[in-house]
Structures are given as structure tokens and as C-alpha cells.
Design an enzyme around this catalytic site. Structure first.
Site, PDB file in Angstrom:
ATOM      1  N   HIS A  67       0.834  -1.220   0.000  1.00 25.76           N
ATOM      2  CA  HIS A  67       0.000   0.000   0.000  1.00 25.76           C
ATOM      3  C   HIS A  67       0.861   1.260   0.000  1.00 25.76           C
ATOM      4  O   HIS A  67       1.848   1.336   0.734  1.00 25.76           O
ATOM      5  CB  HIS A  67      -0.944   0.001   1.208  1.00 25.76           C
ATOM      6  CG  HIS A  67      -2.075  -0.969   1.046  1.00 25.76           C
ATOM      7  ND1 HIS A  67      -1.881  -2.330   1.112  1.00 25.76           N
ATOM      8  CD2 HIS A  67      -3.389  -0.768   0.780  1.00 25.76           C
ATOM      9  CE1 HIS A  67      -3.055  -2.934   0.894  1.00 25.76           C
ATOM     10  NE2 HIS A  67      -3.978  -2.010   0.693  1.00 25.76           N
ATOM     11  N   SER A  84      -6.254   3.888  -5.876  1.00 25.07           N
ATOM     12  CA  SER A  84      -5.705   4.586  -4.724  1.00 25.07           C
ATOM     13  C   SER A  84      -5.817   6.101  -4.889  1.00 25.07           C
ATOM     14  O   SER A  84      -6.134   6.825  -3.940  1.00 25.07           O
ATOM     15  CB  SER A  84      -4.244   4.160  -4.529  1.00 25.07           C
ATOM     16  OG  SER A  84      -3.738   4.768  -3.392  1.00 25.07           O
ATOM     17  N   GLU A  86      -8.097   7.745  -6.495  1.00 25.34           N
ATOM     18  CA  GLU A  86      -9.489   8.175  -6.257  1.00 25.34           C
ATOM     19  C   GLU A  86      -9.825   8.117  -4.767  1.00 25.34           C
ATOM     20  O   GLU A  86     -10.524   8.982  -4.247  1.00 25.34           O
ATOM     21  CB  GLU A  86     -10.459   7.294  -7.053  1.00 25.34           C
ATOM     22  CG  GLU A  86     -10.435   7.638  -8.537  1.00 25.34           C
ATOM     23  CD  GLU A  86     -11.268   6.680  -9.395  1.00 25.34           C
ATOM     24  OE1 GLU A  86     -11.960   5.815  -8.836  1.00 25.34           O
ATOM     25  OE2 GLU A  86     -11.187   6.823 -10.632  1.00 25.34           O
ATOM     26  N   GLN A  88      -7.710   8.407  -2.207  1.00 22.62           N
ATOM     27  CA  GLN A  88      -7.013   9.466  -1.471  1.00 22.62           C
ATOM     28  C   GLN A  88      -7.650  10.830  -1.764  1.00 22.62           C
ATOM     29  O   GLN A  88      -7.723  11.693  -0.895  1.00 22.62           O
ATOM     30  CB  GLN A  88      -5.524   9.463  -1.824  1.00 22.62           C
ATOM     31  CG  GLN A  88      -4.841   8.162  -1.422  1.00 22.62           C
ATOM     32  CD  GLN A  88      -3.380   8.315  -1.044  1.00 22.62           C
ATOM     33  OE1 GLN A  88      -2.942   9.377  -0.622  1.00 22.62           O
ATOM     34  NE2 GLN A  88      -2.614   7.247  -1.193  1.00 22.62           N
ATOM     35  N   VAL A 120      -2.229   1.877   7.101  1.00 18.70           N
ATOM     36  CA  VAL A 120      -3.280   1.604   6.120  1.00 18.70           C
ATOM     37  C   VAL A 120      -4.646   1.827   6.762  1.00 18.70           C
ATOM     38  O   VAL A 120      -4.910   1.354   7.878  1.00 18.70           O
ATOM     39  CB  VAL A 120      -3.172   0.155   5.573  1.00 18.70           C
ATOM     40  CG1 VAL A 120      -4.358  -0.177   4.667  1.00 18.70           C
ATOM     41  CG2 VAL A 120      -1.865  -0.037   4.809  1.00 18.70           C
TER      42      VAL A 120
HETATM   43  N1  LIG Z   1      -1.939   3.610   3.083  1.00 19.47           N
HETATM   44  C1  LIG Z   1      -3.232   3.446   2.766  1.00 19.47           C
HETATM   45  O1  LIG Z   1      -4.105   3.315   3.601  1.00 19.47           O
HETATM   46  N2  LIG Z   1      -3.517   3.458   1.449  1.00 19.47           N
HETATM   47  C2  LIG Z   1      -4.771   3.351   0.961  1.00 19.47           C
HETATM   48  N3  LIG Z   1      -5.991   3.459   1.651  1.00 19.47           N
HETATM   49  C3  LIG Z   1      -6.953   3.483   0.727  1.00 19.47           C
HETATM   50  O2  LIG Z   1      -8.157   3.596   0.958  1.00 19.47           O
HETATM   51  N4  LIG Z   1      -6.422   3.401  -0.533  1.00 19.47           N
HETATM   52  C4  LIG Z   1      -5.060   3.301  -0.428  1.00 19.47           C
HETATM   53  O3  LIG Z   1      -4.240   3.198  -1.320  1.00 19.47           O
END
Ligand SMILES: NC(=O)N[C@H]1NC(=O)NC1=O
Length: 174
Positions: A67, A84, A86, A88, A120
Site C-alpha cells: 500500500h 488509490s 481516487e 485518497q 493503512v
Molecule cells: N496507506 C493506505 O491506507 N492506502 C490506501 N488506503 C486506501 O483507501 N487506498 C489506499 O491506497
């Protein structure tokens, strides 16, 4: 597309569609492919969850390490996966003040140093404020409890990505 259509997909098409339901871990949908025919999308999700639970702790940590950081360099450089990016954006991380960026960077580094994997959390279910608060709070957690919490978040992210596949109109999506 209904579950019969999913069951009729070639392995390659299945992976094209489901390959990123767990961030950068196509091995997970590749592994659950053996359970076809699936009875529903929820059935696929349950197999994914079981597969993750069956992994040793090192494997679960490996998933977490796939991640990207929230509000990290990949967000700034545009190098995130579309999912990811979208997620963020939905949490407000594309719109941070410089002071918030440095706060997130420093919390992310502290967290990674403590646990050995990135923080995460399911960004779609939280605002940037919730996330910063949670990150700070999680720094005090026991490592095993923290790994379990983070894997729970991976499953939430997966569930929402699966739901998104169902709703998407894009030609290679469900
Ligand atoms: N670090 C982390 O939580 N990354 C994520 N969370 C999320 O909802 N999408 C991600 O890529």
C-alpha cells in the site's frame, strides 16, 4: 454483469478486472480463481478474505507493504494506482495545505519505523482529519493488534473496490 458472466471470464480477463481489489496484490485474485464457479461477488470477497486470513503474519505484512503512503510522494508525483488515487482524493488528500503534507509525512515515517509497514486505512470511509487522528492513536498500539487492524482496513478497501467494479460503466469493468 452478473456472476455467470464473471464465471465465464477467461483467467486473464478476470485478473484484468479484479487484479487490484487488494492494492498491487494480483496474486490474491489469482489464488481465489480456483474457487470458481463463484456464487456471487460476495462469495469472491469471502474467498479473498479467507485467503488473506490463511497467510502467515509475514504475508499479511507483505500485503500492507504493497500500500502506498496516504498523502505520500506517489500521490504528489501522480504514480498511484487509479483506485488509490481516487480513494485518497475522496478523503481530501489531494487538497492538503503544505503544513498538513509535512504532518502526514512525519506521522507516516514514525509509524513505518515503529511497525515496519505503512499505515493503512480505508480512505473512502474517513476524512483526512479522522485519518490523521487515527494514525496518531495507532502509533500507541501493540504491533500484533495494529497488524490485525490494518488487515481489517485492507478488507474494507477491497469490499468498496468490488462494489465499484459492479457499478462502473467502463468497458473492462463489471
Ligand atoms: N496507506 C493506505 O491506507 N492506502 C490506501 N488506503 C486506501 O483507501 N487506498 C489506499 O491506497
Amino acid at each position: 454483469m452478473d456472476i455467470n458472466a464473471v464465471n465465464a471470464l477467461s483467467y486473464e480477463d478476470f485478473l484484468e478486472i479484479f487484479g487490484n481489489v487488494v492494492e498491487k496484490c494480483p496474486i490474491i485474485p489469482a489464488a481465489v480463481w480456483i474457487h470458481r464457479p463463484f456464487t456471487s461477488l460476495a462469495d469472491i470477497e469471502a474467498h479473498i478474505s479467507d485467503f488473506i486470513d490463511s497467510l502467515p503474519e509475514s504475508g499479511k505484512e507483505g500485503i500492507l507493504r504493497c500500500h502506498p503512503d496516504l498523502a505520500g510522494r506517489e500521490l504528489q508525483s501522480g504514480a498511484l494506482t487509479r483506485d488509490s488515487q481516487e480513494e485518497q482524493r475522496a478523503a481530501g488528500f489531494t487538497d492538503l495545505q503544505p503544513s498538513e503534507v509535512s504532518r502526514m509525512r512525519s506521522l507516516n515515517s514514525e509509524y513505518k519505523e515503529r511497525f515496519g509497514f505503512p499505515f493503512v486505512i480505508c480512505a473512502r470511509l474517513n476524512t483526512k482529519r479522522d485519518i490523521m487522528r487515527e494514525l496518531l492513536q495507532c502509533l500507541g498500539n501493540d504491533p500484533a493488534a495494529e497488524r490485525a487492524r490494518a488487515i481489517g482496513e485492507v478488507k474494507k478497501i477491497c469490499a468498496l473496490r468490488m462494489r465499484n467494479l459492479q457499478l462502473s460503466n467502463s468497458p473492462n469493468k463489471l
